[in-house]
Write a protein that holds these residues in place. Structure first.
Motif, PDB file in Angstrom:
ATOM      1  N   GLY A  67      -4.435  -6.733  -8.998  1.00  0.00           N
ATOM      2  CA  GLY A  67      -3.579  -7.143  -7.869  1.00  0.00           C
ATOM      3  C   GLY A  67      -2.132  -6.877  -8.203  1.00  0.00           C
ATOM      4  N   GLY A  68      -1.458  -6.151  -7.317  1.00  0.00           N
ATOM      5  CA  GLY A  68      -0.038  -5.875  -7.523  1.00  0.00           C
ATOM      6  C   GLY A  68       0.185  -4.630  -8.365  1.00  0.00           C
ATOM      7  N   GLY A  69       1.433  -4.187  -8.327  1.00  0.00           N
ATOM      8  CA  GLY A  69       1.782  -2.894  -8.912  1.00  0.00           C
ATOM      9  C   GLY A  69       1.682  -2.825 -10.428  1.00  0.00           C
ATOM     10  N   VAL A  70       2.000  -3.913 -11.125  1.00  0.00           N
ATOM     11  CA  VAL A  70       2.021  -3.849 -12.595  1.00  0.00           C
ATOM     12  C   VAL A  70       0.609  -3.606 -13.120  1.00  0.00           C
TER      13      VAL A  70
ATOM     14  N   ASN B 200      -8.728   6.534  -8.404  1.00  0.00           N
ATOM     15  CA  ASN B 200      -9.464   6.386  -7.136  1.00  0.00           C
ATOM     16  C   ASN B 200      -8.527   6.070  -5.981  1.00  0.00           C
ATOM     17  N   LYS B 201      -7.417   5.460  -6.282  1.00  0.00           N
ATOM     18  CA  LYS B 201      -6.445   5.109  -5.244  1.00  0.00           C
ATOM     19  C   LYS B 201      -5.756   6.350  -4.680  1.00  0.00           C
ATOM     20  N   ASN B 202      -5.646   7.392  -5.476  1.00  0.00           N
ATOM     21  CA  ASN B 202      -4.797   8.523  -5.050  1.00  0.00           C
ATOM     22  C   ASN B 202      -5.460   9.894  -5.064  1.00  0.00           C
TER      23      ASN B 202
ATOM     24  N   VAL C 270      -0.161  -1.535   3.755  1.00  0.00           N
ATOM     25  CA  VAL C 270      -1.001  -2.072   2.680  1.00  0.00           C
ATOM     26  C   VAL C 270      -0.099  -2.893   1.782  1.00  0.00           C
ATOM     27  N   SER C 271      -0.364  -4.179   1.658  1.00  0.00           N
ATOM     28  CA  SER C 271       0.500  -5.039   0.834  1.00  0.00           C
ATOM     29  C   SER C 271      -0.179  -6.356   0.546  1.00  0.00           C
ATOM     30  N   ARG C 272       0.150  -6.936  -0.591  1.00  0.00           N
ATOM     31  CA  ARG C 272      -0.220  -8.341  -0.766  1.00  0.00           C
ATOM     32  C   ARG C 272       0.359  -9.123   0.420  1.00  0.00           C
ATOM     33  N   PHE C 273      -0.311 -10.221   0.805  1.00  0.00           N
ATOM     34  CA  PHE C 273       0.243 -11.033   1.897  1.00  0.00           C
ATOM     35  C   PHE C 273       1.348 -11.903   1.321  1.00  0.00           C
TER      36      PHE C 273
ATOM     37  N   LEU D 204       7.912 -11.475   1.481  1.00  0.00           N
ATOM     38  CA  LEU D 204       8.910 -10.429   1.219  1.00  0.00           C
ATOM     39  C   LEU D 204       8.417  -9.042   1.652  1.00  0.00           C
ATOM     40  N   LYS D 205       7.125  -8.934   1.935  1.00  0.00           N
ATOM     41  CA  LYS D 205       6.595  -7.668   2.477  1.00  0.00           C
ATOM     42  C   LYS D 205       6.692  -7.677   4.009  1.00  0.00           C
ATOM     43  N   ASP D 206       7.143  -8.776   4.564  1.00  0.00           N
ATOM     44  CA  ASP D 206       7.407  -8.955   5.998  1.00  0.00           C
ATOM     45  C   ASP D 206       6.270  -8.571   6.947  1.00  0.00           C
TER      46      ASP D 206
ATOM     47  N   LEU E  32      -3.227  -4.107   9.102  1.00  0.00           N
ATOM     48  CA  LEU E  32      -2.574  -4.788   7.976  1.00  0.00           C
ATOM     49  C   LEU E  32      -3.641  -5.008   6.916  1.00  0.00           C
ATOM     50  N   VAL E  33      -3.477  -4.314   5.798  1.00  0.00           N
ATOM     51  CA  VAL E  33      -4.473  -4.427   4.735  1.00  0.00           C
ATOM     52  C   VAL E  33      -3.853  -5.151   3.569  1.00  0.00           C
ATOM     53  N   GLY E  34      -4.546  -6.150   3.067  1.00  0.00           N
ATOM     54  CA  GLY E  34      -3.972  -6.885   1.946  1.00  0.00           C
ATOM     55  C   GLY E  34      -5.035  -7.508   1.095  1.00  0.00           C
ATOM     56  N   GLY E  35      -4.581  -7.978  -0.030  1.00  0.00           N
ATOM     57  CA  GLY E  35      -5.484  -8.693  -0.916  1.00  0.00           C
ATOM     58  C   GLY E  35      -4.665  -9.715  -1.648  1.00  0.00           C
ATOM     59  N   SER E  36      -5.242 -10.283  -2.670  1.00  0.00           N
ATOM     60  CA  SER E  36      -4.491 -11.300  -3.403  1.00  0.00           C
ATOM     61  C   SER E  36      -4.263 -10.832  -4.823  1.00  0.00           C
TER      62      SER E  36
ATOM     63  N   GLU F 124     -11.233   2.493  -0.962  1.00  0.00           N
ATOM     64  CA  GLU F 124     -11.055   2.033   0.421  1.00  0.00           C
ATOM     65  C   GLU F 124      -9.592   2.189   0.841  1.00  0.00           C
ATOM     66  N   ILE F 125      -8.681   1.783  -0.030  1.00  0.00           N
ATOM     67  CA  ILE F 125      -7.260   1.897   0.336  1.00  0.00           C
ATOM     68  C   ILE F 125      -6.844   3.361   0.413  1.00  0.00           C
ATOM     69  N   ASN F 126      -7.350   4.148  -0.498  1.00  0.00           N
ATOM     70  CA  ASN F 126      -7.086   5.585  -0.463  1.00  0.00           C
ATOM     71  C   ASN F 126      -7.515   6.151   0.904  1.00  0.00           C
TER      72      ASN F 126
ATOM     73  N   PHE G 180       9.804  -1.802  -6.539  1.00  0.00           N
ATOM     74  CA  PHE G 180       9.735  -0.350  -6.360  1.00  0.00           C
ATOM     75  C   PHE G 180       8.967  -0.012  -5.092  1.00  0.00           C
ATOM     76  N   GLY G 181       7.775  -0.607  -4.973  1.00  0.00           N
ATOM     77  CA  GLY G 181       6.957  -0.309  -3.801  1.00  0.00           C
ATOM     78  C   GLY G 181       6.040   0.873  -4.077  1.00  0.00           C
ATOM     79  N   LEU G 182       5.037   0.645  -4.927  1.00  0.00           N
ATOM     80  CA  LEU G 182       4.095   1.729  -5.251  1.00  0.00           C
ATOM     81  C   LEU G 182       3.387   2.244  -4.017  1.00  0.00           C
ATOM     82  N   THR G 183       3.213   1.354  -3.035  1.00  0.00           N
ATOM     83  CA  THR G 183       2.493   1.769  -1.828  1.00  0.00           C
ATOM     84  C   THR G 183       3.230   2.909  -1.104  1.00  0.00           C
ATOM     85  N   VAL G 184       4.545   2.963  -1.294  1.00  0.00           N
ATOM     86  CA  VAL G 184       5.318   4.051  -0.664  1.00  0.00           C
ATOM     87  C   VAL G 184       4.955   5.378  -1.337  1.00  0.00           C
ATOM     88  N   SER G 185       4.986   5.397  -2.677  1.00  0.00           N
ATOM     89  CA  SER G 185       4.610   6.633  -3.381  1.00  0.00           C
ATOM     90  C   SER G 185       3.172   7.029  -3.052  1.00  0.00           C
ATOM     91  N   GLU G 186       2.291   6.021  -2.978  1.00  0.00           N
ATOM     92  CA  GLU G 186       0.880   6.327  -2.675  1.00  0.00           C
ATOM     93  C   GLU G 186       0.757   7.027  -1.326  1.00  0.00           C
ATOM     94  N   ALA G 187       1.493   6.530  -0.346  1.00  0.00           N
ATOM     95  CA  ALA G 187       1.402   7.112   1.000  1.00  0.00           C
ATOM     96  C   ALA G 187       2.060   8.492   1.036  1.00  0.00           C
TER      97      ALA G 187
HETATM   98  N1  UDP Z   1      -2.837  -3.068  -3.355  1.00  0.00           N
HETATM   99  C1  UDP Z   1      -4.206  -3.107  -3.356  1.00  0.00           C
HETATM  100  N2  UDP Z   1      -4.838  -3.919  -2.475  1.00  0.00           N
HETATM  101  C2  UDP Z   1      -4.150  -4.679  -1.589  1.00  0.00           C
HETATM  102  C3  UDP Z   1      -2.740  -4.644  -1.578  1.00  0.00           C
HETATM  103  C4  UDP Z   1      -2.112  -3.814  -2.485  1.00  0.00           C
HETATM  104  O1  UDP Z   1      -4.868  -2.404  -4.142  1.00  0.00           O
HETATM  105  O2  UDP Z   1      -4.778  -5.383  -0.816  1.00  0.00           O
HETATM  106  C5  UDP Z   1      -2.187  -2.183  -4.312  1.00  0.00           C
HETATM  107  C6  UDP Z   1      -1.339  -1.118  -3.672  1.00  0.00           C
HETATM  108  O3  UDP Z   1      -2.136  -0.015  -3.303  1.00  0.00           O
HETATM  109  C7  UDP Z   1      -0.356  -0.821  -4.808  1.00  0.00           C
HETATM  110  C8  UDP Z   1      -0.173  -2.175  -5.459  1.00  0.00           C
HETATM  111  O4  UDP Z   1      -1.315  -2.954  -5.120  1.00  0.00           O
HETATM  112  O5  UDP Z   1      -0.923   0.062  -5.734  1.00  0.00           O
HETATM  113  C9  UDP Z   1       1.063  -2.886  -4.962  1.00  0.00           C
HETATM  114  O6  UDP Z   1       2.173  -2.402  -5.606  1.00  0.00           O
HETATM  115  P1  UDP Z   1       3.607  -2.490  -4.961  1.00  0.00           P
HETATM  116  O7  UDP Z   1       4.565  -1.968  -5.966  1.00  0.00           O
HETATM  117  O8  UDP Z   1       3.599  -1.798  -3.633  1.00  0.00           O
HETATM  118  O9  UDP Z   1       3.846  -4.051  -4.674  1.00  0.00           O
HETATM  119  P2  UDP Z   1       3.666  -5.394  -5.556  1.00  0.00           P
HETATM  120  O10 UDP Z   1       2.386  -6.007  -5.092  1.00  0.00           O
HETATM  121  O11 UDP Z   1       3.657  -5.016  -7.001  1.00  0.00           O
HETATM  122  O12 UDP Z   1       4.843  -6.232  -5.146  1.00  0.00           O
END
Ligand code: UDP
Length: 407
Positions: A40-43, A193-195, A222-225, A228-230, A251-255, A291-293, A311-318
């Motif tokens: 979960g999340g970019g790190v 698999n994501k990219n 695509v973002s965590r809920f 700050l992701k608005d 709106l796709v998200g996870g935790s 699935e996100i890919n 940074f917003g990895l989702t931007v680079s992914e898209a």
């Molecule tokens: N992501 C995911 N599932 C979700 C939401 C996000 O796999 O439901 C991934 C997304 O594809 C990206 C990372 O989590 O690779 C989010 O990184 P980003 O830097 O955009 O934001 P952060 O969550 O670290 O603030």
């Protein structure tokens, strides 16, 4: 299974040869990454790919995750928001639970590697053990520190100053510190698999399985809920745009284990869209990479309407998928998007709505943005560039205070 040799066709032999050479010069230096969530999340996204590749290059690398209770994660989420400049009610108890959790983890973790690489504020206090261990420590900040809450930063800065080096994602995040600061942008893995490229049949199968209709252009975030992701701003922008263009918002998200606010924000989002048949809210498990890919590839426009962003990895992914992206002009996003060249930067709900309308109505223009975006990511934000920066940073720790290093 990740294989380093598979990167040769993507980035060329000159790049992979240089990585081997740099790794070789580290002569088996051991590294341990420490963060606060395995998924979960970019790190976590980056470490999942970075750690096996470092090992394959002959840099023995381990990854450990700190553990904390609900109070710890509630406190560190407040710290996270406050460091992003969002006002929070922080109590002495929050600082106390932070300190005691560092102690608990110091009793559990093995931090004997030559280099300990700590990510973000949650485990930053582990550095208390540095003097006793006599090894080198790096702190990487993945969040936007350009306008931090002074109380939290005053608490954190003395910890950060004990490190040998700090890493920030963008120049604006660097702080006045008595230790070395290095700028290294994050990255995405083109073979994950994501990219990785997906055949159209896979994309179709995933969308069918997830019940995502494709009768209208998909506009996706695509973002965590996370506030700050608005996500609410995204819904409002889509509603404004819908007066002019047809489309469906997804709106796709996870935790993430270290983000306790997700459930509440998801409930607010669901309430806001209740009854709307042109908005889909999809909660996916954190391992849903294919699935996100597929969803990103099936989308016509991708949004990342963040109010604050590391940074917003989702931007680079898209962008890597050649998609036109409309994103908030915050944090590390402008490193990835040059307005009207590699994507669209916006500052408001109305601006986002305007550009949704424009990009749906002008597919050629949208396509060109996506093509430029992909080349920009190829040049700056792939994992191989990131690996090179880390190897150089590790090497530079052996030469403190020197500007030029002869390897
Ligand atoms: N992501 C995911 N599932 C979700 C939401 C996000 O796999 O439901 C991934 C997304 O594809 C990206 C990372 O989590 O690779 C989010 O990184 P980003 O830097 O955009 O934001 P952060 O969550 O670290 O603030």
């Amino acid at each position: 299974m990740i294989r380093f040799d598979d990167y040769v066709p993507v980035v060329g032999e000159a790049v992979t040869d240089e990585l081997r050479l740099l790794a070789d010069r580290l002569h088996g230096t051991t590294v341990c990454h420490v963060n606060s969530t395995p998924v979960g999340g970019g790190v976590a996204e980056i470490l999942t790919r970075m750690v096996p590749l470092l090992n394959q290059l002959g840099v023995p690398t381990d990854w450990q995750v700190i553990k904390g209770g609900d109070r710890f994660y509630a406190a560190t989420k407040k710290f996270h928001n406050a460091l992003h400049g969002v006002s929070q009610e922080i109590t002495e108890d929050d600082f106390a639970v932070y300190r005691s959790t560092q102690e608990d983890n110091l009793a559990q973790l093995n931090l004997n590697s030559d280099i300990v690489f700590v990510h973000d504020p949650q485990p930053a206090g582990l550095v208390a053990r540095k003097a006793a261990l006599g090894n080198r420590w790096i702190w990487r900040c993945h969040i936007d520190l350009s306008n931090p809450d002074p109380r939290v930063w005053t608490f954190l800065a003395p910890l950060v100053e004990q490190y040998d080096a700090t890493v920030f994602s963008a120049p604006a995040f660097a702080r006045r510190l008595g230790v070395r600061q290095v700028l290294i942008a994050p990255s995405i893995d083109p073979l994950s698999n994501k990219n990785r490229d997906l055949p159209p049949e896979t994309i179709d199968a995933v969308l069918t399985r997830l019940d995502i209709p494709r009768d209208k252009p998909l506009i996706t975030q695509v973002s965590r809920f996370d506030r700050l992701k608005d996500p609410i701003g995204v819904i409002e922008a889509f509603r404004l745009a819908r007066a002019y263009v047809d489309g469906r918002l997804l709106l796709v998200g996870g935790s993430a284990d270290d983000d306790p606010e997700g459930k509440q924000v998801l409930a607010e989002v669901r309430e806001r869209v209740a009854g709307a048949d042109d908005v889909l809210v999809l909660e996916l498990p954190p391992t849903s990479h294919v699935e996100i890919n597929a969803i990103q590839r099936a989308s016509t426009v991708i949004l990342q309407k963040s109010l604050k962003e590391g940074f917003g990895l989702t931007v680079s992914e898209a962008l890597w998928k050649g998609k036109p992206v409309i994103a908030g002009a915050v944090g590390g996003i402008p490193l990835q998007i040059t307005h009207r060249h590699t994507g669209i930067l916006t500052h408001s709900v109305e601006g986002t709505a305007y550009w949704i309308k424009q990009l749906i109505n002008e597919p050629d223009y949208a396509r060109r943005l996506g093509e430029n975006g992909r080349e920009h990511v190829r040049e700056h934000f792939l994992l191989t560039r990131h690996l090179r920066d880390y190897l150089l940073l590790f090497l530079s720790l052996n030469y403190p205070g020197e500007d030029f290093i002869c390897l």
